[in-house]
Design a protein around this motif. Structure first.
Motif, mmCIF file in Angstrom:
data_model
loop_
_atom_site.group_PDB
_atom_site.id
_atom_site.type_symbol
_atom_site.label_atom_id
_atom_site.label_comp_id
_atom_site.label_asym_id
_atom_site.label_seq_id
_atom_site.Cartn_x
_atom_site.Cartn_y
_atom_site.Cartn_z
ATOM 1 N N LEU A 37 42.712 46.646 40.090
ATOM 2 C CA LEU A 37 41.896 46.658 38.872
ATOM 3 C C LEU A 37 40.605 45.873 39.083
ATOM 4 C CD1 LEU A 37 44.698 46.322 36.173
ATOM 5 C CD2 LEU A 37 43.113 48.242 36.431
ATOM 6 N N ARG A 38 40.718 44.738 39.801
ATOM 7 C CA ARG A 38 39.520 43.947 40.075
ATOM 8 C C ARG A 38 38.542 44.763 40.941
ATOM 9 N NH1 ARG A 38 39.047 39.372 43.418
ATOM 10 N NH2 ARG A 38 41.303 39.182 43.638
ATOM 11 N N ALA A 39 39.092 45.442 41.940
ATOM 12 C CA ALA A 39 38.251 46.267 42.818
ATOM 13 C C ALA A 39 37.499 47.310 42.000
ATOM 14 C CB ALA A 39 39.108 46.945 43.882
ATOM 15 N N LEU A 40 38.208 47.890 41.030
ATOM 16 C CA LEU A 40 37.605 48.934 40.205
ATOM 17 C C LEU A 40 36.531 48.359 39.286
ATOM 18 C CD1 LEU A 40 38.120 52.037 39.580
ATOM 19 C CD2 LEU A 40 39.373 51.224 37.590
ATOM 20 N N MET A 41 36.856 47.252 38.647
ATOM 21 C CA MET A 41 35.944 46.666 37.667
ATOM 22 C C MET A 41 34.707 46.076 38.341
ATOM 23 S SD MET A 41 37.240 47.273 34.795
ATOM 24 C CE MET A 41 38.813 47.881 34.183
ATOM 25 N N GLU A 42 34.930 45.477 39.500
ATOM 26 C CA GLU A 42 33.807 44.809 40.173
ATOM 27 C C GLU A 42 33.182 45.701 41.237
ATOM 28 O OE1 GLU A 42 35.370 41.071 41.502
ATOM 29 O OE2 GLU A 42 35.918 40.464 39.445
ATOM 30 N N ASN A 43 33.638 46.970 41.238
ATOM 31 C CA ASN A 43 33.072 47.924 42.177
ATOM 32 C C ASN A 43 33.127 47.387 43.611
ATOM 33 O OD1 ASN A 43 31.909 50.357 42.805
ATOM 34 N ND2 ASN A 43 29.804 49.594 42.550
ATOM 35 N N ASP A 44 34.272 46.867 43.969
ATOM 36 C CA ASP A 44 34.446 46.207 45.262
ATOM 37 C C ASP A 44 35.299 47.115 46.156
ATOM 38 O OD1 ASP A 44 35.192 44.629 47.405
ATOM 39 O OD2 ASP A 44 35.564 42.834 46.187
ATOM 40 N N SER A 45 34.632 47.979 46.916
ATOM 41 C CA SER A 45 35.388 48.970 47.682
ATOM 42 C C SER A 45 36.149 48.325 48.837
ATOM 43 C CB SER A 45 34.478 50.092 48.171
ATOM 44 O OG SER A 45 33.519 49.584 49.033
ATOM 45 N N GLN A 46 35.679 47.189 49.295
ATOM 46 C CA GLN A 46 36.401 46.516 50.378
ATOM 47 C C GLN A 46 37.777 46.029 49.884
ATOM 48 O OE1 GLN A 46 33.971 43.599 52.361
ATOM 49 N NE2 GLN A 46 35.570 43.154 53.869
ATOM 50 N N LEU A 47 37.770 45.473 48.685
ATOM 51 C CA LEU A 47 39.037 45.042 48.085
ATOM 52 C C LEU A 47 39.939 46.256 47.845
ATOM 53 C CD1 LEU A 47 40.682 42.632 46.973
ATOM 54 C CD2 LEU A 47 39.568 42.973 44.767
ATOM 55 N N GLY A 48 39.323 47.356 47.425
ATOM 56 C CA GLY A 48 40.073 48.602 47.247
ATOM 57 C C GLY A 48 40.745 49.030 48.551
ATOM 58 N N GLU A 49 40.014 48.961 49.639
ATOM 59 C CA GLU A 49 40.567 49.306 50.962
ATOM 60 C C GLU A 49 41.753 48.415 51.303
ATOM 61 O OE1 GLU A 49 39.637 51.665 53.086
ATOM 62 O OE2 GLU A 49 37.498 52.090 52.825
ATOM 63 N N ILE A 106 44.662 53.630 41.997
ATOM 64 C CA ILE A 106 43.538 52.968 41.322
ATOM 65 C C ILE A 106 42.586 52.393 42.373
ATOM 66 C CG2 ILE A 106 42.907 51.028 39.804
ATOM 67 C CD1 ILE A 106 45.602 51.509 38.329
ATOM 68 N N ALA A 107 43.157 51.805 43.398
ATOM 69 C CA ALA A 107 42.330 51.229 44.470
ATOM 70 C C ALA A 107 41.475 52.305 45.142
ATOM 71 C CB ALA A 107 43.220 50.534 45.495
ATOM 72 N N ARG A 108 42.058 53.479 45.334
ATOM 73 C CA ARG A 108 41.299 54.561 45.987
ATOM 74 C C ARG A 108 40.159 55.047 45.087
ATOM 75 N NH1 ARG A 108 43.160 55.767 50.794
ATOM 76 N NH2 ARG A 108 45.312 55.226 51.292
ATOM 77 N N HIS A 109 40.369 55.006 43.794
ATOM 78 C CA HIS A 109 39.257 55.330 42.893
ATOM 79 C C HIS A 109 38.163 54.283 43.020
ATOM 80 C CE1 HIS A 109 40.615 58.871 40.725
ATOM 81 N NE2 HIS A 109 41.826 58.371 40.792
ATOM 82 N N ALA A 110 38.576 53.025 43.188
ATOM 83 C CA ALA A 110 37.588 51.951 43.355
ATOM 84 C C ALA A 110 36.759 52.182 44.619
ATOM 85 C CB ALA A 110 38.284 50.598 43.425
ATOM 86 N N ILE A 111 37.404 52.762 45.641
ATOM 87 C CA ILE A 111 36.686 53.019 46.887
ATOM 88 C C ILE A 111 35.688 54.159 46.697
ATOM 89 C CG2 ILE A 111 36.953 53.781 49.295
ATOM 90 C CD1 ILE A 111 39.838 52.564 49.165
ATOM 91 N N SER A 112 36.100 55.176 45.947
ATOM 92 C CA SER A 112 35.291 56.396 45.907
ATOM 93 C C SER A 112 34.230 56.423 44.809
ATOM 94 C CB SER A 112 36.206 57.614 45.747
ATOM 95 O OG SER A 112 36.789 57.598 44.467
#
Lengths: 232, 232
Positions: A37-49, A106-112
């Motif tokens: 969720l943090r990756a998504l909200m903060e647009n942090d694709s590295q965290l998403g990965e 959710i993390a993969r959405h943050a990446i893309s």
């Protein structure tokens, strides 16, 4: 509950160990959801990965716990409360693993995605907060084996479903009013759907806690059948 | 497999009975999915209502089978292949029940939509046919306990996922080109998503068949991790 009261010290340890493993798995899944969720909200694709990569740890624990439970059944022939513990863990780890899968999605959405519109942020953040709280309480009630709280948490899934319905209607309006937002809105919709699913899995786990403590299978007993409820 | 080779006639019957119940549950779920898709394609909301109503039968079987499996563990202390049978059934019925849930969701869309555009029909019909075929083969391999076929079916889930990806991209384009189709397209998207999920559940059941027959837990072993694959 009379878990771990056996004259065999080794048997007590085995039960305790598998219980601890499942709580550890729960902690890992909770961490994965928080990070996703943090990756998504903060647009942090590295965290998403990082979240997507770490899903294998959740999966490994699932396999280990199932194996440990099967070994306990084969060697110790558990009865009564011990057997219910083992069965409820075998069932619960499936739900924990699928919560992990939803966090990964959710993390993969943050990446893309390239950053969400801020209006969509807020609605999703609320739902995310509520589902994270539901998961936290679910893991807590798993640890305490508290059927009463488990019942309350299971009931609260209806609120999560209602929040999801509201959000999905908002998104539909949003898309129709401004078709340029369709792609973004769909991303939010999928994430919201993952959150709603996590609520379902929490409810399932709570029902296994009630079964463990009370010996009653409460699944499918009080789910209201809404008429032509169409939202997924 | 040496299931049902016990000197206790009663024990053999119990194992056979729970196996039959799970196949019966599979048959019911298959019927539910077939009817749900038909309701959707033929815009038959009455059939949709029937499917939604009948979901309780699937749920009841799930609870009964879990109870029967727990009783067998408690009374018979199964070992080796028998224990794997019981564990794999306990796991499989969860997936069967969730296939039933997805069928119910499709049925509810059939109730709430006012008929799909024919272009959307075709794409969804293909995916529906493939998933129904995957489910049919999954139940067949459960009945035969055939690990080789189970492996092939599990692998075919990648094709279902790929078809879903193509369909969801088509729908996105469709919505962006003609925003009036957003509501209908979203309905199709949710149904497609349910079908994709059913593919996942079939894969899970196939993995339990492999575990049952070979004693190997093959979950999470060969799922390719695609890079930034974002589709849900």
């Amino acid at each position: 509950m009379d878990i771990g009261q056996h004259t065999s010290h080794q048997y007590n340890q085995e039960l305790e160990h598998v219980r601890n493993q499942s709580l550890q798995m729960g902690g890992l899944v909770e961490e994965q959801l928080g990070k996703a969720l943090r990756a998504l909200m903060e647009n942090d694709s590295q965290l998403g990965e990082e979240v997507a990569y770490s899903d294998y740890r959740v999966n490994r624990l699932e396999v280990e716990i199932d194996e440990a439970c099967t070994q306990i059944i084969a060697r110790r022939q558990p009865a009564a409360g011990d057997l219910r513990l083992v069965i409820s863990l075998i069932k619960s780890v499936t739900d924990l693993e699928r919560i992990g899968d939803e966090a990964e999605k959710i993390a993969r959405h943050a990446i893309s995605t390239e950053g969400l519109a801020s209006s969509l942020h807020t609605a999703l953040r609320h739902l995310g907060d509520h589902v994270r709280e539901m998961l936290r309480r679910t893991l807590d009630t798993m640890a305490r084996m508290d059927a009463e709280t488990a019942r309350q948490i299971a009931d609260s899934d209806l609120q999560i479903d209602a929040e999801f319905d509201v959000l999905s209607r908002q998104l539909l309006t949003h898309m129709m009013e401004d078709p340029r937002t369709i792609r973004d809105s769909l991303n939010v919709l999928w994430c919201a759907r993952s959150l709603e699913r996590i609520g379902d899995h929490c409810k399932n786990i709570c029902e296994y806690v009630i079964y463990l403590v009370e010996g009653k299978d409460v699944r499918h007993t009080n789910r209201p059948k809404l008429g032509a409820e169409a939202t997924p």
